[in-house]
Write an enzyme that holds these catalytic residues in place. Structure first.
Site, PDB file in Angstrom:
ATOM      1  NE  ARG A   1      77.448  -3.111 135.012  1.00 61.90           N
ATOM      2  CZ  ARG A   1      78.225  -2.074 135.039  1.00 61.90           C
ATOM      3  NH1 ARG A   1      77.711  -0.867 134.891  1.00 61.90           N
ATOM      4  NH2 ARG A   1      79.515  -2.216 135.204  1.00 61.90           N
TER       5      ARG A   1
ATOM      6  CD  GLU B   1      84.166  -3.831 134.682  1.00 61.43           C
ATOM      7  OE1 GLU B   1      83.045  -3.345 134.800  1.00 61.43           O
ATOM      8  OE2 GLU B   1      85.212  -3.162 134.714  1.00 61.43           O
TER       9      GLU B   1
ATOM     10  CG  HIS C   1      75.822   1.688 138.278  1.00 61.96           C
ATOM     11  ND1 HIS C   1      76.688   2.070 139.282  1.00 61.96           N
ATOM     12  CD2 HIS C   1      76.605   1.390 137.203  1.00 61.96           C
ATOM     13  CE1 HIS C   1      77.941   1.990 138.838  1.00 61.96           C
ATOM     14  NE2 HIS C   1      77.912   1.598 137.579  1.00 61.96           N
TER      15      HIS C   1
ATOM     16  CG  HIS D   1      76.586  -2.346 139.429  1.00 58.12           C
ATOM     17  ND1 HIS D   1      76.893  -3.521 140.063  1.00 58.12           N
ATOM     18  CD2 HIS D   1      77.689  -1.994 138.722  1.00 58.12           C
ATOM     19  CE1 HIS D   1      78.148  -3.860 139.760  1.00 58.12           C
ATOM     20  NE2 HIS D   1      78.651  -2.950 138.939  1.00 58.12           N
TER      21      HIS D   1
HETATM   22  P1  FAD Z   1      80.333  13.079 136.985  1.00 61.03           P
HETATM   23  O1  FAD Z   1      81.634  12.449 137.198  1.00 61.03           O
HETATM   24  O2  FAD Z   1      79.200  12.588 137.781  1.00 61.03           O
HETATM   25  O3  FAD Z   1      80.478  14.646 137.249  1.00 61.03           O
HETATM   26  C1  FAD Z   1      79.354  15.487 137.238  1.00 61.03           C
HETATM   27  C2  FAD Z   1      79.725  16.819 137.829  1.00 61.03           C
HETATM   28  O4  FAD Z   1      78.686  17.767 137.612  1.00 61.03           O
HETATM   29  C3  FAD Z   1      79.961  16.798 139.324  1.00 61.03           C
HETATM   30  O5  FAD Z   1      81.103  17.553 139.583  1.00 61.03           O
HETATM   31  C4  FAD Z   1      78.722  17.493 139.892  1.00 61.03           C
HETATM   32  O6  FAD Z   1      78.932  18.128 141.121  1.00 61.03           O
HETATM   33  C5  FAD Z   1      78.449  18.511 138.804  1.00 61.03           C
HETATM   34  N1  FAD Z   1      77.077  19.015 138.736  1.00 61.03           N
HETATM   35  C6  FAD Z   1      75.937  18.297 138.594  1.00 61.03           C
HETATM   36  N2  FAD Z   1      74.878  19.135 138.553  1.00 61.03           N
HETATM   37  C7  FAD Z   1      75.362  20.392 138.656  1.00 61.03           C
HETATM   38  C8  FAD Z   1      74.760  21.679 138.691  1.00 61.03           C
HETATM   39  N3  FAD Z   1      73.435  21.874 138.622  1.00 61.03           N
HETATM   40  N4  FAD Z   1      75.561  22.763 138.808  1.00 61.03           N
HETATM   41  C9  FAD Z   1      76.907  22.619 138.922  1.00 61.03           C
HETATM   42  N5  FAD Z   1      77.515  21.425 138.904  1.00 61.03           N
HETATM   43  C10 FAD Z   1      76.755  20.330 138.773  1.00 61.03           C
HETATM   44  N6  FAD Z   1      82.003   3.836 134.591  1.00 61.03           N
HETATM   45  C11 FAD Z   1      83.009   3.195 133.943  1.00 61.03           C
HETATM   46  O7  FAD Z   1      83.180   3.361 132.726  1.00 61.03           O
HETATM   47  N7  FAD Z   1      83.850   2.374 134.643  1.00 61.03           N
HETATM   48  C12 FAD Z   1      83.717   2.160 135.978  1.00 61.03           C
HETATM   49  O8  FAD Z   1      84.493   1.429 136.572  1.00 61.03           O
HETATM   50  C13 FAD Z   1      82.652   2.793 136.660  1.00 61.03           C
HETATM   51  N8  FAD Z   1      82.443   2.567 137.979  1.00 61.03           N
HETATM   52  C14 FAD Z   1      81.478   3.292 138.624  1.00 61.03           C
HETATM   53  C15 FAD Z   1      81.327   3.139 140.007  1.00 61.03           C
HETATM   54  C16 FAD Z   1      80.412   3.914 140.692  1.00 61.03           C
HETATM   55  C17 FAD Z   1      80.247   3.735 142.180  1.00 61.03           C
HETATM   56  C18 FAD Z   1      79.616   4.856 139.991  1.00 61.03           C
HETATM   57  C19 FAD Z   1      78.632   5.720 140.710  1.00 61.03           C
HETATM   58  C20 FAD Z   1      79.749   4.993 138.613  1.00 61.03           C
HETATM   59  C21 FAD Z   1      80.661   4.218 137.919  1.00 61.03           C
HETATM   60  N9  FAD Z   1      80.816   4.336 136.542  1.00 61.03           N
HETATM   61  C22 FAD Z   1      81.822   3.670 135.907  1.00 61.03           C
HETATM   62  C23 FAD Z   1      80.074   5.342 135.799  1.00 61.03           C
HETATM   63  C24 FAD Z   1      80.983   6.565 135.589  1.00 61.03           C
HETATM   64  O9  FAD Z   1      81.753   6.775 136.746  1.00 61.03           O
HETATM   65  C25 FAD Z   1      80.210   7.818 135.288  1.00 61.03           C
HETATM   66  O10 FAD Z   1      79.242   7.573 134.314  1.00 61.03           O
HETATM   67  C26 FAD Z   1      81.149   8.907 134.779  1.00 61.03           C
HETATM   68  O11 FAD Z   1      82.201   9.087 135.699  1.00 61.03           O
HETATM   69  C27 FAD Z   1      80.390  10.189 134.578  1.00 61.03           C
HETATM   70  O12 FAD Z   1      81.313  11.236 134.394  1.00 61.03           O
HETATM   71  P2  FAD Z   1      80.749  12.698 134.142  1.00 61.03           P
HETATM   72  O13 FAD Z   1      81.927  13.579 134.004  1.00 61.03           O
HETATM   73  O14 FAD Z   1      79.754  12.662 133.050  1.00 61.03           O
HETATM   74  O15 FAD Z   1      79.902  13.030 135.458  1.00 61.03           O
HETATM   75  C1  SIN Z   2      81.990  -1.648 138.248  1.00 65.52           C
HETATM   76  O1  SIN Z   2      83.165  -1.548 138.616  1.00 65.52           O
HETATM   77  O2  SIN Z   2      81.322  -2.679 138.393  1.00 65.52           O
HETATM   78  C2  SIN Z   2      81.341  -0.485 137.579  1.00 65.52           C
HETATM   79  C3  SIN Z   2      81.744  -0.437 136.181  1.00 65.52           C
HETATM   80  C4  SIN Z   2      80.830   0.428 135.373  1.00 65.52           C
HETATM   81  O3  SIN Z   2      79.873   0.996 135.870  1.00 65.52           O
HETATM   82  O4  SIN Z   2      81.085   0.510 134.177  1.00 65.52           O
END
Ligand code: FAD
Ligand code: SIN
Length: 516
Positions: free
Chosen positions: A281, A115, A342, A234
């Protein structure tokens, strides 16, 4: 209600912490509060994968560290970068022990994706649905833990905070969105794992839950918030005129060899960076912004037509089928794309143990600002950061267990009289999203930021005047948080003097730079 460990959020950060702490303390009660169904989160949609050094013949920790530092444009914390990168292999073993599977190649070693910003292939993945695989496997493990309770459709409104002698968190006030009842959950340790902020913008890869709640909640509690100006866009999100729901075309597709072409059908990223399509990015998104501005076109194109379509389909089955459903056959057609909001590099400031500036309040995952990303996150470092900081908090709690004293610290949430709502929440949300996209996007100016600041302050006052506090409705609660987070992004942007990573102000440098 009282619990030993209160976790807000059921993404990778919250779930991996829960699983570990529940196993270490089988006699203690862990409560996960999540505002929709447990599976919904940014994690679920992760495509590219998780960046971890696994092939020590061609790669090394030093190279991953250097790539991360270069991407962060001088603002990463070097010690944090080393800590996160070096923990990768241990966290990988753990994920595998929980049942997560990563793709292998013909030689039976990991099939590593490449990437932007990575100097070589390093990203472990499960097809193009890595996040879905992570969530499925972790949730099924969690459901077997008798000492973990998941409260779905429970929205954290605010934290219970004691101000004297020092700021200290004693749990949270939670709105049960099924019954509209507010419950008080006291706990000796509260972990914010609430994810991202994408929906403050009109065009985003994030699901609807990404409204920045944890950051707004922590800010109201007095926690330090940092680096909010570094919103990552992104570069390649499918562009559809008729449909605002954004579908990501993983950066791994460019790593696989796809070209970015402008409206004249020419590759253009080499004009801006010698790494071309695999520049970081921030650079690729700005290059696209520039091309769109110059051509007055709505999108650029991702050309996959020269690639081996059989292996493309094998590596990216979801993307392939999504395109087909949209009428795009990637073996013949170019995919229209443009950048979308993103990821947030900043957030709630935490130390190496995931501890915020408020005692007994921790944060991990996308809502936390650890110092790993600096001014711009290296692709696929986010899932890694989530598991590493969940682990750091877990290690801290193995030694430091705070006895919850619910009764002592229980306070009634001060309720104001319900007000007569006269503003339309959905319309205001949309106005905010348009404002953020137009004035606080990839390229900003001081004047647009100042105007945005005035508008957001006005809207905050409107919401306070017309709606009861605490909000008794999810949409109002989210809007209140989105306005707070928008205000923080604008304020931090206004105080940044020079352009760095994902922050670009055309008053500092007039135009996006092209290489000579
Ligand atoms: P999240 O997975 O977003 O979980 C947050 C949780 O908190 C959810 O369950 C939500 O409902 C809950 N929540 C929020 N506010 C409240 C509230 N007030 N009360 C109760 N619950 C609440 N990163 C990579 O490293 N590799 C990738 O390939 C990649 N691809 C991606 C593709 C997409 C389409 C997206 C959107 C992101 C991608 N990212 C990637 C980024 C990565 O997925 C996220 O940064 C990471 O998963 C965040 O994890 P988290 O546990 O911090 O939050
Ligand atoms: C992607 O698959 O391009 C997202 C990866 C990331 O957000 O780190």
């Amino acid at each position: 209600m009282n619990t030993d460990f209160l976790i807000i959020g059921s993404g990778l950060a919250g779930l991996s912490y829960a699983l570990k702490i529940a196993t270490y303390y089988p006699g203690k009660q862990i409560t996960i509060v999540t505002k929709k169904e447990a599976s919904e989160s940014n994690t679920r949609y992760a495509q590219g994968g998780i960046a971890i050094v696994s092939d020590f013949k061609s790669d090394s920790f030093e190279r991953h560290i250097e790539d991360t530092l270069q991407c962060g444009d001088g603002l990463c914390n070097r010690d944090v970068v080393r800590l996160v990168v070096e923990q990768g292999p241990d966290r990988l073993k753990e994920l595998i022990s929980w049942g997560v599977s990563f793709d292998l190649n013909n030689q039976n070693s990991y099939d590593l994706g490449r990437e932007g910003g990575h100097s070589l292939p390093r990203v472990l993945h499960h097809k193009d649905i890595t996040g879905f695989e992570l969530k499925k496997k972790l949730l099924s493990k969690i459901r077997l833990c008798e000492n973990i309770t998941i409260l779905e459709n429970h929205f954290a409104i605010d934290l219970i905070v004691d101000k004297v002698p020092n700021l200290r968190c004693n749990g949270a006030y939670i709105l049960d969105t099924n019954t509209q009842e507010i419950i008080t959950i006291t706990s000796g340790s509260t972990i914010l794992a609430t994810g991202g902020i994408g929906h403050i913008y009109g065009h985003t890869t994030n699901p609807f839950i990404a409204t920045g709640d944890g950051i707004a909640i922590a800010y109201r509690a007095g926690a330090d918030i940092e680096d909010m100006e570094f919103v990552q866009f992104h570069p390649t999100v499918m562009y559809r005129q008729s449909n605002r729901k954004a579908f990501l075309i993983s950066e791994a597709v460019r790593g696989f060899g796809a070209y970015l072409k402008n409206s004249e059908g020419k590759r253009f990223v080499f004009k801006y960076d010698e790494r071309g399509e695999l520049a970081s990015r921030d650079i690729v998104s700005r290059a696209i912004y520039n091309e769109l501005k110059m051509s007055n076109h709505s999108c650029v194109y991702l050309d996959c037509t020269h690639l081996d379509i059989v292996s493309f389909k094998e590596s990216f089955p979801t993307i392939y089928h999504h395109c087909l459903t949209a009428g795009i056959d990637v073996s013949k057609d170019w995919i229209p794309v443009r950048p979308a909001a993103h990821y947030l590099c900043g957030g709630i400031k935490v130390d190496i143990n995931g501890q915020t500036s408020v005692k007994n309040l921790f944060a991990c995952g996308e809502c936390a600002r650890t110092g790993l990303h600096g001014a711009n996150r290296l692709a696929s470092n986010s899932l890694l950061e989530a598991v590493v900081y969940a682990h750091q908090i877990y290690e801290y709690h193995k030694i430091q267990y705070t006895i919850p004293d619910g009764l002592k610290f229980h306070k009634e949430l001060k309720k104001n009289v319900a007000k007569n709502a006269q503003i339309h929440v959905q319309s205001l949300k949309e106005e905010l999203q348009i404002l953020m996209t137009e004035s606080v996007g990839i390229v900003r100016t001081d004047e647009a930021l100042a105007e945005a600041k005035t508008k957001v302050s006005h809207w905050k006052r409107l919401v306070a005047r017309h709606y009861s506090s605490p909000p008794l409705d999810l949409a109002v609660g989210e809007l209140r948080n989105m306005l707070t987070v928008a205000g923080l992004i604008i304020a931090h942007s206004l105080r940044r003097g020079t352009n760095k990573g994902g922050y670009f102000n055309s008053d500092r440098v007039p135009f996006v730079k092209e290489l000579k």
